[in-house]
Each structure stands twice: as C-alpha cells, then as structure tokens.
Design a protein around this motif. Structure first.
Motif, PDB file in Angstrom:
ATOM      1  N   ARG A 543      -4.205  31.803 -18.100  1.00 24.76           N
ATOM      2  CA  ARG A 543      -3.612  31.143 -16.733  1.00 24.76           C
ATOM      3  C   ARG A 543      -2.219  31.475 -16.290  1.00 24.76           C
ATOM      4  O   ARG A 543      -2.053  31.994 -15.177  1.00 24.76           O
ATOM      5  CB  ARG A 543      -3.695  29.761 -16.709  1.00 24.76           C
ATOM      6  CG  ARG A 543      -3.649  28.919 -15.658  1.00 24.76           C
ATOM      7  CD  ARG A 543      -3.552  27.233 -15.959  1.00 24.76           C
ATOM      8  NE  ARG A 543      -4.699  27.019 -16.767  1.00 24.76           N
ATOM      9  CZ  ARG A 543      -4.611  26.594 -17.871  1.00 24.76           C
ATOM     10  NH1 ARG A 543      -3.492  26.545 -18.537  1.00 24.76           N
ATOM     11  NH2 ARG A 543      -5.642  26.124 -18.415  1.00 24.76           N
ATOM     12  N   TYR A 547      -2.094  33.582 -12.983  1.00 25.47           N
ATOM     13  CA  TYR A 547      -1.591  32.991 -11.784  1.00 25.47           C
ATOM     14  C   TYR A 547      -0.022  32.535 -11.610  1.00 25.47           C
ATOM     15  O   TYR A 547       0.412  31.698 -10.774  1.00 25.47           O
ATOM     16  CB  TYR A 547      -2.330  31.313 -11.778  1.00 25.47           C
ATOM     17  CG  TYR A 547      -3.696  31.730 -11.675  1.00 25.47           C
ATOM     18  CD1 TYR A 547      -4.368  32.365 -10.462  1.00 25.47           C
ATOM     19  CD2 TYR A 547      -4.499  31.378 -12.750  1.00 25.47           C
ATOM     20  CE1 TYR A 547      -5.601  32.763 -10.270  1.00 25.47           C
ATOM     21  CE2 TYR A 547      -6.150  31.834 -12.380  1.00 25.47           C
ATOM     22  CZ  TYR A 547      -6.582  32.111 -11.393  1.00 25.47           C
ATOM     23  OH  TYR A 547      -7.774  32.489 -11.196  1.00 25.47           O
ATOM     24  N   ARG A 638      -2.603  29.449  -6.732  1.00 23.24           N
ATOM     25  CA  ARG A 638      -3.519  30.286  -6.589  1.00 23.24           C
ATOM     26  C   ARG A 638      -4.257  29.911  -5.129  1.00 23.24           C
ATOM     27  O   ARG A 638      -4.212  28.812  -4.844  1.00 23.24           O
ATOM     28  CB  ARG A 638      -4.781  30.377  -7.732  1.00 23.24           C
ATOM     29  CG  ARG A 638      -5.550  29.477  -7.614  1.00 23.24           C
ATOM     30  CD  ARG A 638      -6.678  29.337  -8.818  1.00 23.24           C
ATOM     31  NE  ARG A 638      -7.505  28.427  -8.784  1.00 23.24           N
ATOM     32  CZ  ARG A 638      -8.492  28.198  -9.765  1.00 23.24           C
ATOM     33  NH1 ARG A 638      -8.551  28.952 -10.779  1.00 23.24           N
ATOM     34  NH2 ARG A 638      -9.307  27.208  -9.604  1.00 23.24           N
ATOM     35  N   ASN A 640      -8.287  29.570  -4.402  1.00 25.43           N
ATOM     36  CA  ASN A 640      -9.448  29.189  -5.361  1.00 25.43           C
ATOM     37  C   ASN A 640     -10.414  30.303  -4.529  1.00 25.43           C
ATOM     38  O   ASN A 640     -10.580  30.619  -3.799  1.00 25.43           O
ATOM     39  CB  ASN A 640     -10.141  27.747  -4.700  1.00 25.43           C
ATOM     40  CG  ASN A 640     -11.410  27.721  -5.789  1.00 25.43           C
ATOM     41  OD1 ASN A 640     -12.483  28.151  -5.620  1.00 25.43           O
ATOM     42  ND2 ASN A 640     -11.274  27.005  -6.596  1.00 25.43           N
ATOM     43  N   GLU A 647      -4.568  25.897  -4.293  1.00 31.31           N
ATOM     44  CA  GLU A 647      -4.384  24.843  -5.505  1.00 31.31           C
ATOM     45  C   GLU A 647      -3.318  25.465  -6.573  1.00 31.31           C
ATOM     46  O   GLU A 647      -2.669  26.397  -6.496  1.00 31.31           O
ATOM     47  CB  GLU A 647      -5.692  25.317  -6.467  1.00 31.31           C
ATOM     48  CG  GLU A 647      -6.941  25.094  -5.368  1.00 31.31           C
ATOM     49  CD  GLU A 647      -8.242  25.169  -6.629  1.00 31.31           C
ATOM     50  OE1 GLU A 647      -9.134  24.487  -6.326  1.00 31.31           O
ATOM     51  OE2 GLU A 647      -8.154  26.032  -7.465  1.00 31.31           O
ATOM     52  N   ARG A 648      -2.535  24.335  -7.253  1.00 29.88           N
ATOM     53  CA  ARG A 648      -1.667  24.513  -8.284  1.00 29.88           C
ATOM     54  C   ARG A 648      -2.172  23.739  -9.435  1.00 29.88           C
ATOM     55  O   ARG A 648      -3.071  22.966  -9.384  1.00 29.88           O
ATOM     56  CB  ARG A 648      -0.168  23.984  -7.533  1.00 29.88           C
ATOM     57  CG  ARG A 648      -0.044  22.403  -7.416  1.00 29.88           C
ATOM     58  CD  ARG A 648       1.139  22.109  -7.469  1.00 29.88           C
ATOM     59  NE  ARG A 648       1.941  21.713  -8.701  1.00 29.88           N
ATOM     60  CZ  ARG A 648       3.258  21.500  -8.853  1.00 29.88           C
ATOM     61  NH1 ARG A 648       3.932  21.402  -7.707  1.00 29.88           N
ATOM     62  NH2 ARG A 648       3.482  21.055  -9.971  1.00 29.88           N
ATOM     63  N   TRP A 649      -1.688  24.241 -10.758  1.00 35.69           N
ATOM     64  CA  TRP A 649      -1.971  23.674 -11.841  1.00 35.69           C
ATOM     65  C   TRP A 649      -1.179  22.407 -12.286  1.00 35.69           C
ATOM     66  O   TRP A 649       0.123  22.609 -12.130  1.00 35.69           O
ATOM     67  CB  TRP A 649      -1.882  24.690 -12.977  1.00 35.69           C
ATOM     68  CG  TRP A 649      -2.299  24.241 -14.396  1.00 35.69           C
ATOM     69  CD1 TRP A 649      -1.461  23.638 -15.286  1.00 35.69           C
ATOM     70  CD2 TRP A 649      -3.552  24.172 -14.663  1.00 35.69           C
ATOM     71  NE1 TRP A 649      -2.352  23.446 -16.461  1.00 35.69           N
ATOM     72  CE2 TRP A 649      -3.629  23.424 -16.133  1.00 35.69           C
ATOM     73  CE3 TRP A 649      -4.726  24.316 -14.124  1.00 35.69           C
ATOM     74  CZ2 TRP A 649      -4.824  23.360 -16.995  1.00 35.69           C
ATOM     75  CZ3 TRP A 649      -5.998  24.187 -14.924  1.00 35.69           C
ATOM     76  CH2 TRP A 649      -5.933  23.634 -16.345  1.00 35.69           C
ATOM     77  N   TRP A 654      -6.786  21.991 -12.328  1.00 33.47           N
ATOM     78  CA  TRP A 654      -6.480  22.585 -10.807  1.00 33.47           C
ATOM     79  C   TRP A 654      -6.385  21.557  -9.646  1.00 33.47           C
ATOM     80  O   TRP A 654      -7.367  21.037  -9.691  1.00 33.47           O
ATOM     81  CB  TRP A 654      -7.347  23.791 -10.413  1.00 33.47           C
ATOM     82  CG  TRP A 654      -7.236  25.066 -11.309  1.00 33.47           C
ATOM     83  CD1 TRP A 654      -7.664  25.787 -12.155  1.00 33.47           C
ATOM     84  CD2 TRP A 654      -6.084  25.875 -11.135  1.00 33.47           C
ATOM     85  NE1 TRP A 654      -7.342  26.596 -12.774  1.00 33.47           N
ATOM     86  CE2 TRP A 654      -5.995  26.766 -11.983  1.00 33.47           C
ATOM     87  CE3 TRP A 654      -4.906  25.918 -10.178  1.00 33.47           C
ATOM     88  CZ2 TRP A 654      -4.982  27.899 -12.038  1.00 33.47           C
ATOM     89  CZ3 TRP A 654      -3.837  26.899 -10.175  1.00 33.47           C
ATOM     90  CH2 TRP A 654      -4.188  27.809 -11.294  1.00 33.47           C
ATOM     91  N   THR A 655      -5.439  21.551  -8.799  1.00 36.49           N
ATOM     92  CA  THR A 655      -5.298  20.481  -7.818  1.00 36.49           C
ATOM     93  C   THR A 655      -5.408  21.014  -6.461  1.00 36.49           C
ATOM     94  O   THR A 655      -4.209  21.908  -6.465  1.00 36.49           O
ATOM     95  CB  THR A 655      -4.073  19.449  -8.037  1.00 36.49           C
ATOM     96  OG1 THR A 655      -4.129  19.129  -9.355  1.00 36.49           O
ATOM     97  CG2 THR A 655      -4.011  18.402  -7.219  1.00 36.49           C
TER      98      THR A 655
END
Length: 778
Positions: A543, A547, A638, A640, A647-649, A654-655
């Motif tokens: 990850r 990213y 990233r 998706n 999205e961000r971690w 992933w949100t």
C-alpha cells in the motif's frame, strides 16, 4: 517619415487585433492563468517587445485557445519561439504560398496536437533533420517523405492511454497509434505542412479504436497511417475499416471556420465530422421529448457503440430549440441515450432508421432493453490503390534497421550529455545482459529486474542508470563494481514502481523529486527510511509503495510535482498534520481552488503542481491535487481502479473522500454495496474476457459509465465481491461474429447500500451463427 510610417503600422495592427474577435477570450485566459498571467501575456502587453504584427497576431491566437494545462506550464517566450519557427517553415518551403492564414493558424502554428505533455524543442530538431530531405519536392512528395522519416524513427507498440510527447516517442522509437499520429503531425507542421488529428472513437465492426494523420497537400486534405509509409496518400491498412466506421472525427486547435461540417465547438478546439470522407453516410435525426411529450432543448444526446463488451459513448451532441439534433454517420447501429435528473431514455437505433424519438421517463424503463442484435455498417468494396513493390518494401526494411541504429546513436549522444570525459573510451550503448548482470551482482540487486527496467526504458535507460547510481552529471559510465552505492535498493524500488511508459519519459528532475521529497516525514533519501518501509508487513508495504511512494497518480504528465507540494506546506504549516477527515485541508481547497468546468479537449490533466500554480482545475485535477497532498504527508490516497472515485486510507480501510466542490446543493454521502457475478462452469464462459466479451456499467444521468474490473481479464481470474457505489447497473454481454455483428444481452440490476447483489453472466444462446468467432453454444 519613418516615425509616421511606424505609427501607421501600429494603427493598422491595432485595428486588425480589434477585429480578430479574441479580446473576450484573452480576458478569460488572463483570469484562468492566475499568477502565471504575466508570464503568458508579457509579450502582448509590452509595447516595445520586438515582435512583428504577424507574430503578435499568432500569439493572440495561440493564447486565446490555450488549454489550462498549458497556461500552467508555458510562458510567452516559448510561445513566441514556436511562432517564429512555424513562420520560418512557411517562408522557406515553396508550399508556404499555398497555405492561407486560416490553415496556417489552425494546422501548422499550434504547439500541440492532442493530450500529450507540452514540450519544447521538437520544431527546430525536426526541421533541421527534414529540410535537406525535402529539397525540390512537391508538397505531396514532401508529405510522403516525412512519413518515411517518421518510420525511420518510430514503430507501433500498444501501451496505456496516457499520451507521450513527441521527443519521448522519438527517444523510445515506440508509440501507440495516437502517439505515432502526434509525432507525424508535429513532423509535418515543423516543415510548414498543415496536419491534424483524425480518429474513430470506436470501431463499429470490431473492438478498439484508431487514430491517424490527415495532411493538407496541394489543395486538399488527404490521410495516411502515421509512421506507416505507403506509395501514395489516402492509403493505409485501416482504409477498409474506416469505410465501415460509424463516426470519423478530425480535430482543430481553436475555433475553426472552414468549409467542413462541424460536430462540436468546444470553445478552444473544434471537432470536424469527416465520416463522409471515408465511407457512405446517412443523416440520423434524434428528437428528445420530456414526460409530457414536449421537445427538450439543450439536452445532451449520447451516441453509443457496442465495443469492448459494453456500450461506449462515442459522441455527445446537444439538441437545439426544437429538441432535435442531427448526426451524419455510418450505416450501422447506435445505442442512443439521454437523461436528466431521475428521467432517462436508451434506444437501440438500427442502421436503416433516419429519425428516432427519445422520450425521457422513469429509470425503470431502461430495463426494457434486454436484447439487441447489434449490426455494424456493411463491408465496402476495397479501393484499388497503388501497391508496395519490391523496392518500396526494401526501403521499409532499411528504415526498420535505421530505427535500431538511431537508438544506438541516441544512446551515444546521451552518453555525451552525461559528461563522458574521454570520448575515445568504450561507451556502453545498450544494456546487454552480461553488463547488467555484472553490475547487479556487484551491488547485490536483482539482475533480471534491472535488465527489464533498462530495456523497457529504451533510449531513456541511461537517465535511469544515472539516477540509480546517484551520479548526475556522470563523469563515466563504468560499472562502479568497486564503489559502494548508497540507497540502491530504495532507488531501484522507485524505478520498479514505474510503468513501462514512465520508464521512457521520466527525466532526472522528476526521479530526483520523487526520491528526495517522497514524503515530509519519510523521504526515500533519508537515512534508514527504506529499511523502515521494508520492515512493514506485505500489505502495508504494498500500500505504501503503490499509494504513497509511487510517482504516478493517474494520467498526468511526468513532472516534479512533490517539490511544489513541499513548498506549499512550508507556507501552510497548519495544514500539514493529518487531522481526521482532513476537514481543514479540504476547507482550504474549496476556498482557494476554483472549480473550472470549461472543457479543454486538448491538453493533458493537470499535475498537483500545475493546479497549485493556477489555483484552479477540473474536479479530476483538484482531486489529483488532494492525492498529492496526502502522499507527501505519507497518507495513502488514490483513484479507485474500478469506480474512479477519490479515496484515502483511514482507520485501516479505504474511505471515499468528498471534496464538496459543487457550488450549490449538498453532497450526498457515497454509499456502497458489494457485487458478485456468477457464471456457469462452462469453459467458454469462464474464459470470457472483460472489456471484450462483457462489461458492467453504472447508469450516470445519460449513459452507462463502464466499471473497470481489468482489461481483457478472463472471468475466472476476477475476484468477487467488488464494492461499488449504490445505483442502477447493467451487465452487457455479446460475442461478435466475423461480420462484426453481435447478439447482445443486457441484464439490469440495482446495487443497494450495505447489501450484496448477485447477478449471472450469460450470453445470448438464441442466435446460432456458424461464423461466430467464439462459440458460446457448448
């Protein structure tokens, strides 16, 4: 007297500028350029800038239609250099007198062709090489000769959809069809020959699309396959295919006012309908009605083709005051759609139909389309054109060998640029396996991986070698077997994260930027950082590498954008910490960055650096900036890969991130469900390829937006479930026959928030065609 004459010339020039109709566009461009405005407009604003009235008129034209990416990257001097080289070619070649100002400004003067990154240097380099070859030639002969020169430099190789610039193409010796086209058009323009982009958005009779070159020679437009010489113009391997196209589009920089039929004016570029040049056409009239039966003006009508196993939008046109729009197109089928808010329509239009009506109604009515026998235009009689004789084929073979030699010469020049002190010393021209193995063994790195990196980089491999050993400029190109090279693993990991195209076009500035400014807290160049990254468990490390560390976000040009983000955080230290949901940073973005909805068809997406430069961008540009701001803070972020959503971690998941960029209304929270697609154990169905035999699209207002599960991935290699945003979806499937037709099945389904949806992948087994390429009746 001289003073009076000069004054009169200035008055005439001012009058000309007052009537060119560009003042309002230029005023808008000043606003869009933001802080870069003075760099772009300096030569126009200075009364004593030393440029002629013609040059100033050319500058006004170019600046008026610059895409946002160029406003963020260019300056007035670069534009003037481009103008002067274009004018020089027009003066020095005999065909310059045949070209009027309209042709010159639209198809010779522009500094770009499509979505390639902006670079300087191609005009003078190409002109220097081509000018001696074209002596005493007619315009048509010169156009054919330019294509031979292009073939000596570049050959076809498929790659991802990001366009590379013409200098990268010549350095690599490779390009996909659009990149070959860009290269050939730039070559033609460098010698004063008008040229333009031409393409079909999608073939009707087979999957994929194609782009080629149109060239204006001796009084009319012709075409050829870029870097694919033929004995005559208007001939290419795709000639018969183009005759069956549903739509062929030519593109002009600026607001083109020629005699050809115009599809759309985007404000800064013009789409020309060239379909009738290549094949037989019909006029298709589409009327859009609302639920009460009244015509809808300003409705967007989407013309979709069956391609890649899905309904792919090929063109969007707006209805007039009477609710109608007309498209001159080929003699095959369309799937025509329209929509607004919660009403829509989708209709299979056959090649025999000339007038159809779309009545907007509830989305549920879309489900009535369950099957269709899609039919492309019929095959046309082959054209009887000059064939390649043995001497011509021999010349093509020689050009292939020249291309390989050119790679060697380019590598030698690259070695000289490196600063090789002793020109008589042996210089490694290409990264052969023995040389790489010796180097890799000495430094305890994977020789196969390194050899693959160097070979994929083509003519750029020397730049990667310089980066890898941390010496730039180099004093030699030895193996450094007795030298300890620090951070080799970290540098190699960065290179290993690049795509094949990245390896060809990332320069030292870009590589160094991403290495030294990888993140504020953990720059790759920092002591012990790579050891820390390497100690992460496999999922966390993957990850981080994909990213955070990865230089590529999506399709933006390769530039050193992390340095710009570093400078931003130096002046905005309060935005640096990673607060939950990043509300403060998102607030700054919404307050400071202008959402620019003006459509620039030409020009690449903006990089995070460019968006910060002009403080504006499209939604995609602004979301890309947010990803860059996250990555420099060490936060994985990233787009998706399936849905394209930002999205961000966060909190070990992933949100989806909503930047709340819409000026009006409240953003709806994104809710997702999970999709499971099932298929029979049948080998043929299990091997059916995504983006070829089947696809899944989400209904987005007026069309189906394809979800990316993997290009040509067989069904049995895909992983389920897949998380998708809630909404209405369609699974389409169909296998083409040899004549290009396909029995297509549509299965509509809803994705509900928090629920799992199961749907079966099936093919239409009611049509038994002995000519079917892949038989599904087992």
């Amino acid at each position: 007297m001289k003073t009076l004459t000069a004054f009169c010339i200035l008055l005439l020039a001012a009058a000309a500028f007052a009537t060119d109709g560009l003042d309002s566009l230029l005023n808008v461009q000043r606003i869009r350029a933001g802080a870069r405005g003075p760099l772009i407009f300096n030569l126009l604003d200075q009364p004593e800038s030393g440029i002629t009235a013609e040059e100033k008129a050319d500058l006004r034209f170019l600046i008026a239609y610059l895409p946002l990416a160029d406003l963020a990257a260019m300056d007035g001097q670069a534009l003037l250099d481009n103008v002067r080289l274009a004018r020089q070619a027009r003066r020095e070649f005999p065909w310059g007198s045949q070209i009027d100002d309209n042709l010159f400004r639209s198809f010779v003067l522009p500094h770009r062709v499509s979505q390639e990154p902006y670079v300087t240097g191609w005009r003078d380099q190409f002109l220097y090489e081509l000018q001696p070859r074209l002596k005493n030639m007619s315009m048509t002969q010169a156009a054919l000769e330019v294509n031979h020169w292009c073939h000596e430099k570049v050959t076809y190789k498929p790659s991802d959809s990001r366009d590379q610039d013409p200098l990268t193409t010549i350095r690599a010796g490779l390009g996909r069809c659009e990149e070959e086209m860009i290269f050939a058009i730039d070559a033609l323009r460098s010698v004063g020959i008008p040229a333009r982009q031409c393409y079909t958005p999608f073939w009707a009779h087979t999957d994929d699309n194609h782009a080629w070159t149109e060239v204006w020679a001796d009084g009319k437009w012709h075409y050829f396959g870029a870097c694919e010489p033929e004995p005559v113009l208007d001939k290419g391997w795709f000639s018969d295919a183009a005759a069956r196209a549903m739509l062929v589009v030519s593109t002009s920089y600026g607001d083109y006012r020629g005699t050809e039929p115009v599809l759309r004016r985007y404000g800064r570029s013009t789409l020309i309908n060239s379909t009738a040049v290549y094949g037989t056409t019909r006029d298709l009239l589409v009327t859009v009605l609302d639920q009460t039966g009244k015509p809808v003006s300003g409705a967007k009508v989407i013309f979709n083709l069956y391609n890649y196993g899905s309904l792919m939008p090929a063109m969007a046109l707006e209805t007039g005051a009477d609710g109608t729009v007309t498209l001159a197109c080929g003699l095959g089928d369309w799937f025509v759609s329209a929509g607004k808010d919660d009403v829509a329509a989708l209709l299979h239009v056959k090649g025999s139909e000339s007038h159809v009506t779309l009545k907007l109604d509830k989305l549920e009515n879309l489900r009535t389309l369950t099957q269709a026998l899609y039919t492309p235009p019929p095959e046309m009689p082959a054209k009887n054109l000059a064939q390649q004789d043995s001497l011509f084929k021999c010349r093509l073979t020689t050009e292939d060998s020249l291309r390989e030699s050119f790679w060697r010469v380019w590598s030698l020049e690259l070695g000289n640029i490196m600063g090789h002190a002793n020109q008589t010393a042996p210089l490694q021209l290409k990264p052969d396996s023995a040389w790489v193995t010796e180097f890799a063994t000495a430094h305890k790195i994977d020789a196969k991986k390194l050899l693959d990196i160097f070979r994929n980089a083509r003519g750029n491999w020397g730049v990667l070698f310089r980066f890898l050993i941390g010496q730039y400029p180099m004093t030699d190109i030895s193996l450094h077997t007795g030298t300890e090279l620090p951070d080799m693993d970290a540098r190699l990991a960065l290179l290993d994260n690049l795509t094949e195209k990245d390896l060809r076009d990332f320069n030292l500035d870009v590589l160094s930027d991403h290495y030294e400014r990888n993140s504020v807290e953990m720059p790759l160049s920092g002591p012990g950082v790579w050891e820390t990254i390497s100690s992460l468990d496999s999922a966390d490390r993957q990850r981080y590498e994909e990213y955070v560390m990865a230089p590529r976000i999506d399709q933006e040009p390769a530039v050193p954008w992390r340095g710009a983000v570093y400078r931003f955080f130096k002046t905005h230290l309060d935005l640096l910490p990673s607060a939950r949901h990043d509300e403060k940073l998102i607030g700054w973005i919404k307050q400071s960055i202008v959402l620019d909805n003006e459509k620039d068809r030409l020009g690449p997406p903006l990089t995070p650096w460019q968006t910060l430069e002009v403080l504006r961008g499209s939604q995609g540009d602004i979301e890309r900036l947010y990803i860059g701001l996250c990555r420099v803070r060490g936060i994985p972020a990233r787009f998706n890969s399936v849905t394209g959503r930002l999205e961000r971690w966060e909190n070990n998941a992933w949100t989806v991130v909503d930047l709340k960029l819409k000026a009006k209304g409240k953003s709806k929270p994104v809710s997702t469900g999970s999709l499971v697609i099932e298929a029979a154990a049948d080998t043929t169905v299990q091997n059916a390829q995504y983006f070829k035999d089947w696809g899944v699209g989400k209904w987005e207002t007026d069309h189906l937006a394809e979800q990316d599960f993997g290009y040509h991935e067989p069904f049995n290699k895909l992983q389920w479930p897949q998380d998708l945003p809630a909404g209405l979806y369609c699974l389409s499937s169909g296998v083409r026959s040899k004549d290009g037709s396909a029995p297509v099945t549509f299965r509509w389904f809803d994705m509900a928030a928090g629920k799992q949806t199961k749907i079966a992948l099936e093919f239409n087994r009611t049509v038994r065609d002995p000519n079917m390429l892949i038989k599904v009746d087992q």
